[in-house]
Design a protein around this motif. Structure first.
Motif: not given
Length: 210
Positions: A7-33
């Motif tokens: 299990i690996a952890f990744s941190s991001f400085p804020s929600s505007s971070d581009l890599q965090y945005g990629v995680w959030e888009r996939v996450n929202s597609r799954i949980l939102g749908d």
């Protein structure tokens, strides 16, 4: 020593971070749908499967609807939802990786601190045998994904979409088996902007946000 899942952890400085945005888009597609189908499945005909971890190895996804088992009252602490964290606040997520570093699953939420993420991962690992796996079909994409829940709380999601329910269920099964055996990284992987040499807060993972 043979390689094992981790299990690996990744941190991001804020929600505007581009890599965090990629995680959030996939996450929202799954949980939102998925949250939409919980209400609409009976009237839209969306195929919905709920499987308990011990039965996954022999489960056959033939019936369009399987009854969801009643689980014991969840004791997992609810992490802070990603959209409730201040925009400027650092946040982090975790990934479940196979021995060959292939991503098997990922956290269903972002965390405000490394200590909270570690604690939640430990709780999930202890409850692995009680996780309920749901395999759903995306309403618009037509592809399949899976979610691991403890009680009614999503704790792990698939890292990608699949062409069939059987493929999604197979990956979900492997993820549940792997998480109980996985090694847990002691430190998160931080974005370069977050690295600050000589900063005591960054060197103490118990007190630093990420």
């Amino acid at each position: 020593m043979p390689a094992q899942p981790r299990i690996a952890f990744s941190s991001f400085p804020s929600s505007s971070d581009l890599q965090y945005g990629v995680w959030e888009r996939v996450n929202s597609r799954i949980l939102g749908d998925s949250s939409t189908k919980r209400v609409a499945s009976s009237s839209t005909g969306v195929t919905h499967h709920a499987l308990t971890a011990p039965a996954l190895a022999t489960a056959v996804l033939a019936k369009p609807v399987l009854p969801k088992p009643v689980l014991a009252k969840p004791v997992l602490p609810k992490p802070v939802l990603s959209d409730r964290l201040p925009g400027a606040a650092p946040r982090g997520v975790w990934q479940l990786l196979a021995a060959n570093n292939r991503e098997l699953g990922r956290s269903a939420r972002a965390y405000p601190s490394f200590r909270e993420a570690l604690s939640h991962v430990a709780e999930i690992r202890e409850a692995a045998a009680q996780l309920a796996l749901r395999v759903d079909r995306h309403q618009h994409l037509g592809t399949w994904f899976w979610i691991a829940e403890y009680g009614d709380e999503p704790v792990i999601t698939s890292a990608r979409f699949f062409g069939s329910a059987a493929e999604a269920a197979k990956t979900a099964t492997g993820a549940v088996l792997a998480i109980a055996l996985a090694a847990v990284d002691e430190l998160p992987r931080s974005r370069p902007a977050r690295r600050c040499q000589g900063d005591p807060a960054r060197e103490n993972s118990d007190t630093a946000p990420w």
